[in-house]
Design a protein around this motif. Structure first.
Motif: not given
Length: 554
Positions: A363, A508, A526
């Motif tokens: 991430l 993402l 997320v």
């Protein structure tokens, strides 16, 4: 009276006031709304204070927080305490109980007898606090605010206005505006002494947040003398992290390379510029202390030797820009070899997995590519796993892009401060926050009300992740650290914002781009892997060392 104070705040450069109205502050709110100051009504006073804090730092201006009496004031305390630690300039204007109503059971009665000590006086929370009981006090108050608003180290003040005085008539009195020149300036003796050290010894630079107004000068010094540079987490970007002289970030989530570089380059002394070297910057690690100790430059002489009392320290009280401007002409250009730094251990970028939850490192690598390198959005990381990962993985090449309020470390800081950061810049700002913080405090509704392009990236691991990992690392079993599964997209949509859920790594980057392009508040939920531990080894070791020391001493 209220009109006079509002007009003065506008003349002081205040552009915006964040707060929450109520019966005891109505006359002042009315006057403020009719002044040049923009009024934003928030959902919680603490969120208002965090937003004002971030707006102040983003624009280098004084901002205002307004609250009603009693709980309005106490709700704002956490954000204001953070503002003081962060060096922001924030003025709280609160309503209060009129003299004729005191000690008679007035609703939300607010006096020194009814609210915690220190909220109506100078002290650890406020540089300046006063209760205005009569309009004749106002010139003195305005003078103090004028001087404080120029303080290099920040200024947090509280002007408490009983309801009766807010509507009182103010007979204008002469108020001559003073002039405060930049400073404090270093002495010629101090400049000569430091120049001799830097030309006679092998030195490094340790950059802190206090050097943020002297960015070109810091770089000029490093390159002129070929000095290796390390930075505190809050100072990321003041010196480019891809520069060949950059050794790494210290403190929470920092890089081991910083300390190993000092040893490899045989650094004899470190020049500290605008950092207090507190725990989250240094962990008081002895391997960050060169044999000759420190030359420490700061506007506050109380920081000299405080974090490392056993290290030899030469203190110079000065504003960093003034100090470097005087120092640089005294230093010859270094023509020798650059210091030999250990190789930068930068792992290869992770490839997206086709299944399973999003790995936190993946991430933050995506945030680096999409937000840091492909946009000009500011990034704020919240206390907890977010700021550990952010400090470790994100890399900035320019100042003003990264904010991490790690010293006061309040949950809710980035979650609400992002509203002020985005409003001040007039463009997207991204808060990377835990699900625990997002549940604790939020100003999504405020961003919707005013069309502010704030973006929340929620690390949804269904737990207080940093607490759970920290307890495990210290040998404890986690205690009630899990959270119910929460759908932050539905919450955002219910508040009027946009949102998107990310459950796979391959989703993402597109979701991050959509959030940045939204032009308004956007919540990205997320689903991250709760088992991947953030790089918190130094923090755990510091806590264990403190516990052991206290146990022995007791």
């Amino acid at each position: 009276m209220s009109e006079a104070l509002a007009a003065f705040l506008a003349s002081l450069g205040v552009e915006v006031a964040y707060g929450l109205g109520g019966g005891s502050i109505v006359p002042f709110c009315h006057a403020l709304a009719r002044s040049r100051v923009r009024v934003l009504h928030c959902r919680h006073e603490s969120g208002a204070a965090f937003a004002a804090l971030e707006e102040s730092l983003a624009k280098d201006r004084t901002t205002v927080v307004f609250t009603t009496a009693g709980p309005g004031i106490t709700n704002a305390i956490t954000g204001l305490a953070a503002a003081r630690v962060e060096g922001a300039r924030v003025i709280l204007v609160s309503g209060g109980t009129s003299p004729s109503q005191r000690e008679r059971g007035a609703s939300q009665e607010t006096t020194a007898k009814t609210i915690p000590a220190g909220l109506l006086s100078d002290g650890p929370l406020f540089h300046y606090a006063t209760t205005v009981e009569h309009p004749s006090q106002l010139p003195v108050v305005l003078r103090r605010l004028t001087v404080g608003a120029r303080a290099a180290e920040g200024f947090v003040a509280h002007i408490h206005l009983p309801l009766s005085v807010q509507s009182a008539t103010f007979e204008a009195q002469a108020f001559a505006e003073g002039v405060t020149l930049p400073g404090p300036a270093p002495s010629a003796e101090a400049i000569e002494a430091v120049a001799n050290i830097l030309t006679g010894e092998t030195c490094a630079i340790w950059v802190g947040f206090g050097a943020r107004t002297a960015v070109p000068l810091v770089r000029a010094l490093a390159e002129r003398r070929s000095m290796l540079v390390m930075c505190s987490p809050r100072a990321k970007g003041i010196f480019p992290e891809d520069h060949p002289l950059f050794a790494g970030t210290t403190g929470v989530g920092g890089h081991a390379r910083a300390a190993s570089s000092l040893k490899a380059a045989r650094i004899e002394r470190t020049l500290v510029l605008g950092s207090r070297l507190w725990e989250c910057t240094s962990f008081w690690r002895p391997d960050l202390v060169p044999p000759g100790g420190f030359v420490h430059v700061d506007v506050n002489p109380a920081v000299f030797g405080a974090a490392y009392p056993g290290a030899r320290t030469v203190g110079v009280q000065a504003e960093i820009g003034a100090f470097l401007s005087a120092l640089l002409p005294r230093l010859p250009v270094w023509h020798g070899k650059r210091p030999a730094l250990p190789p930068l251990p930068r792992p290869a970028p992770l490839e997206p997995l086709g299944e399973g939850a999003v790995r936190p490192r993946f991430l933050f690598e995506a945030i680096q590519r999409v937000v840091v390198e492909s946009s000009d959005a500011a990034v704020l990381t919240e206390a907890g796993s977010a700021f550990v990962w952010g400090n470790n993985v994100l890399r900035f090449q320019e100042p003003g892009r990264y904010r991490s309020g790690l010293h006061f470390g309040s949950m809710g800081h980035a979650t609400t401060g992002v509203v002020g950061a985005a409003r001040a810049r007039g463009k997207a700002a991204v808060a990377v926050v835990g699900d625990g913080s997002m549940l604790m405090l939020g100003e999504v509704s405020t961003a919707v009300r005013y069309g502010i392009p704030a973006v929340w990236v929620v690390l949804n691991d269904r737990r207080y992740g940093i607490v759970e990992h920290g307890m495990r690392a210290s040998g404890y079993d986690p205690v009630e650290t899990t959270l119910p599964d929460t759908d932050f997209v539905r919450i955002a949509q219910g508040l009027g914002a946009l949102g998107e859920k990310v459950e796979r790594e391959e989703e993402l980057e597109a979701a991050l781009r959509a959030a940045l392009a939204a032009g308004g508040p956007f919540v990205l939920d997320v689903r991250v892997d709760p088992e991947e531990r953030p790089p918190i080894t130094s923090r755990v070791q510091s806590l264990e060392a403190q516990a052991a020391k206290e146990s022995v001493s007791s």
